[in-house]
Structure formats: C-alpha cells, structure tokens
Design a protein around this motif. Structure first.
Motif, mmCIF file in Angstrom:
data_model
loop_
_atom_site.group_PDB
_atom_site.id
_atom_site.type_symbol
_atom_site.label_atom_id
_atom_site.label_comp_id
_atom_site.label_asym_id
_atom_site.label_seq_id
_atom_site.Cartn_x
_atom_site.Cartn_y
_atom_site.Cartn_z
ATOM 1 N N PHE A 46 122.158 33.716 -32.975
ATOM 2 C CA PHE A 46 123.344 34.485 -32.580
ATOM 3 C C PHE A 46 122.906 35.906 -32.279
ATOM 4 C CE2 PHE A 46 123.006 35.000 -37.156
ATOM 5 C CZ PHE A 46 123.229 36.352 -37.341
ATOM 6 N N ILE A 47 123.784 36.635 -31.607
ATOM 7 C CA ILE A 47 123.465 38.010 -31.225
ATOM 8 C C ILE A 47 124.327 38.957 -32.049
ATOM 9 C CG2 ILE A 47 123.358 39.676 -29.341
ATOM 10 C CD1 ILE A 47 123.144 37.341 -27.411
ATOM 11 N N SER A 48 123.670 39.904 -32.696
ATOM 12 C CA SER A 48 124.380 40.885 -33.525
ATOM 13 C C SER A 48 124.875 42.040 -32.661
ATOM 14 C CB SER A 48 123.445 41.426 -34.602
ATOM 15 O OG SER A 48 122.436 42.225 -33.996
ATOM 16 N N ALA A 49 125.736 42.853 -33.254
ATOM 17 C CA ALA A 49 126.261 44.036 -32.552
ATOM 18 C C ALA A 49 125.121 44.952 -32.125
ATOM 19 C CB ALA A 49 127.244 44.775 -33.458
ATOM 20 N N ASP A 50 124.147 45.159 -32.989
ATOM 21 C CA ASP A 50 123.010 46.022 -32.657
ATOM 22 C C ASP A 50 122.228 45.480 -31.471
ATOM 23 O OD1 ASP A 50 123.596 47.829 -34.658
ATOM 24 O OD2 ASP A 50 122.216 46.921 -36.105
ATOM 25 N N GLU A 51 122.085 44.168 -31.414
ATOM 26 C CA GLU A 51 121.361 43.567 -30.293
ATOM 27 C C GLU A 51 122.144 43.731 -28.992
ATOM 28 O OE1 GLU A 51 118.811 40.186 -32.722
ATOM 29 O OE2 GLU A 51 120.918 39.802 -32.263
ATOM 30 N N PHE A 52 123.464 43.603 -29.057
ATOM 31 C CA PHE A 52 124.274 43.850 -27.856
ATOM 32 C C PHE A 52 124.133 45.291 -27.404
ATOM 33 C CE2 PHE A 52 126.736 39.925 -28.509
ATOM 34 C CZ PHE A 52 126.861 39.519 -27.196
ATOM 35 N N LEU A 53 124.081 46.209 -28.358
ATOM 36 C CA LEU A 53 123.971 47.629 -28.002
ATOM 37 C C LEU A 53 122.616 47.974 -27.399
ATOM 38 C CD1 LEU A 53 125.888 49.302 -30.951
ATOM 39 C CD2 LEU A 53 126.593 49.161 -28.545
ATOM 40 N N SER A 54 121.657 47.069 -27.468
ATOM 41 C CA SER A 54 120.355 47.317 -26.840
ATOM 42 C C SER A 54 120.436 47.183 -25.313
ATOM 43 C CB SER A 54 119.294 46.364 -27.397
ATOM 44 O OG SER A 54 119.501 45.041 -26.925
ATOM 45 N N VAL A 55 121.554 46.658 -24.802
ATOM 46 C CA VAL A 55 121.774 46.573 -23.358
ATOM 47 C C VAL A 55 122.399 47.898 -22.929
ATOM 48 C CG1 VAL A 55 122.981 45.352 -21.504
ATOM 49 C CG2 VAL A 55 122.142 44.080 -23.507
ATOM 50 N N PRO A 56 121.673 48.711 -22.171
ATOM 51 C CA PRO A 56 122.165 50.051 -21.837
ATOM 52 C C PRO A 56 123.549 50.061 -21.187
ATOM 53 C CG PRO A 56 119.880 49.810 -21.163
ATOM 54 C CD PRO A 56 120.345 48.463 -21.614
ATOM 55 N N PHE A 76 124.961 30.937 -28.581
ATOM 56 C CA PHE A 76 124.775 30.844 -27.138
ATOM 57 C C PHE A 76 126.004 30.299 -26.416
ATOM 58 C CE2 PHE A 76 123.353 28.415 -23.355
ATOM 59 C CZ PHE A 76 123.120 29.513 -22.552
ATOM 60 N N LYS A 77 126.578 29.260 -26.933
ATOM 61 C CA LYS A 77 127.741 28.643 -26.295
ATOM 62 C C LYS A 77 128.898 29.651 -26.223
ATOM 63 C CE LYS A 77 129.933 24.110 -26.825
ATOM 64 N NZ LYS A 77 130.082 23.017 -27.787
ATOM 65 N N GLU A 78 129.134 30.375 -27.299
ATOM 66 C CA GLU A 78 130.190 31.391 -27.334
ATOM 67 C C GLU A 78 129.861 32.573 -26.417
ATOM 68 O OE1 GLU A 78 131.350 30.547 -32.017
ATOM 69 O OE2 GLU A 78 129.830 32.029 -31.493
ATOM 70 N N PHE A 79 128.580 32.911 -26.340
ATOM 71 C CA PHE A 79 128.111 33.983 -25.470
ATOM 72 C C PHE A 79 128.446 33.659 -24.014
ATOM 73 C CE2 PHE A 79 124.304 35.419 -22.947
ATOM 74 C CZ PHE A 79 124.441 36.787 -23.087
ATOM 75 N N VAL A 80 128.165 32.444 -23.587
ATOM 76 C CA VAL A 80 128.447 32.027 -22.215
ATOM 77 C C VAL A 80 129.956 31.990 -21.983
ATOM 78 C CG1 VAL A 80 128.212 30.165 -20.516
ATOM 79 C CG2 VAL A 80 126.274 30.780 -21.965
ATOM 80 N N ALA A 81 130.706 31.505 -22.958
ATOM 81 C CA ALA A 81 132.164 31.466 -22.816
ATOM 82 C C ALA A 81 132.723 32.879 -22.655
ATOM 83 C CB ALA A 81 132.795 30.766 -24.015
#
Length: 140
Positions: A46-56, A76-81
């Motif tokens: 899964f992707i954490s909030a910190d990992e999402f924030l790594s996308v400028p 991943f499935k939720e990410f794509v949705a």
C-alpha cells in the motif's frame, strides 16, 4: 499483487480492469502497477501519505491534504480505482463523486458552507483572510 517484488498476472490485470470499470487498458494497468511499486518504497502493498507526498505534483496541489485523507493506505486495486476518476474515459458522475468527496470536508454526506470555507482556505492560503472568506456567505 501489491508487493513490489511480485508481478501482475493476466488475471490480476483483468480483475483491476473490472474493478475500475475498464477505464484503463491492460498496458495502462501495467504502467500504473510499475508506478505504484515505485511509490511503495518499502514494498508494503500500500502507499502511505508520505509516499504520495513524494510526487511533486501531488505535494504542490493546494488540496493535497484533503486528497491524502482519501488515498492514504491504498492498495494497488484501490489506487487504480482512485485514479480512474481522473481518466478521460471516466463518466461525469464518477468525476462529480470525487469532487464531492474533496469538498465534503467533514464527511457527513453534505457540502455545507463551512466545507466550502475549508476548501477555499486551502486554495487561497494567506491571500485571503477569514473575514474576506466570510463575506462570501451572502453569495452562496
């Protein structure tokens, strides 16, 4: 699926496609999985909030804190949705549902004046005072 060291099977791809109403091609699903694995630095699935924030682009978005509440901990499935609402192929109701969730800041199923003020505060930052925002009450 969801572990950075694993690969997607044809079944996984088709399952994800079905989950997101076939808004993405098989190749797009594979590309999204590669990006997901890059973001999931510790291969947790899964992707954490910190990992999402790594996308400028995400971190610079004035609504990023609101979006983080929606995306923190997605597999991943939720990410794509989640991303499917941004697809050019997404229906208007899908796009409206995402926008509604962004504006419904207290998650009570309604967009109130206070919800709009919260979003406006995020969008305007220090360029607009609370007093200036309150003046809008007469217009909404």
């Amino acid at each position: 699926m969801g572990n950075a060291s694993s690969t997607l099977t044809q079944y996984d791809i088709e399952e994800v496609q079905e989950h997101c109403n076939n808004l993405f091609s098989q190749q797009e699903i594979v590309s999204l999985y590669q990006r997901f694995c890059q973001l999931d630095r510790n291969a947790k699935g899964f992707i954490s909030a910190d990992e999402f924030l790594s996308v400028p682009e995400f971190a610079m978005n004035p609504l990023s804190q609101r979006l983080l509440k929606m995306v923190d901990g997605l597999n991943f499935k939720e990410f794509v949705a989640f991303l499917s609402a941004f697809s050019a192929k997404a229906s208007m109701p899908q796009k409206i549902e995402l926008i509604f969730k962004v504006y419904d800041t207290d998650r009570n199923g309604k967009v109130t004046f206070n919800d709009i003020l919260d979003v406006l505060r995020d969008l305007s930052g220090t360029f607009m005072s609370d007093k200036q925002r309150e003046v809008l009450r007469g217009y909404i």
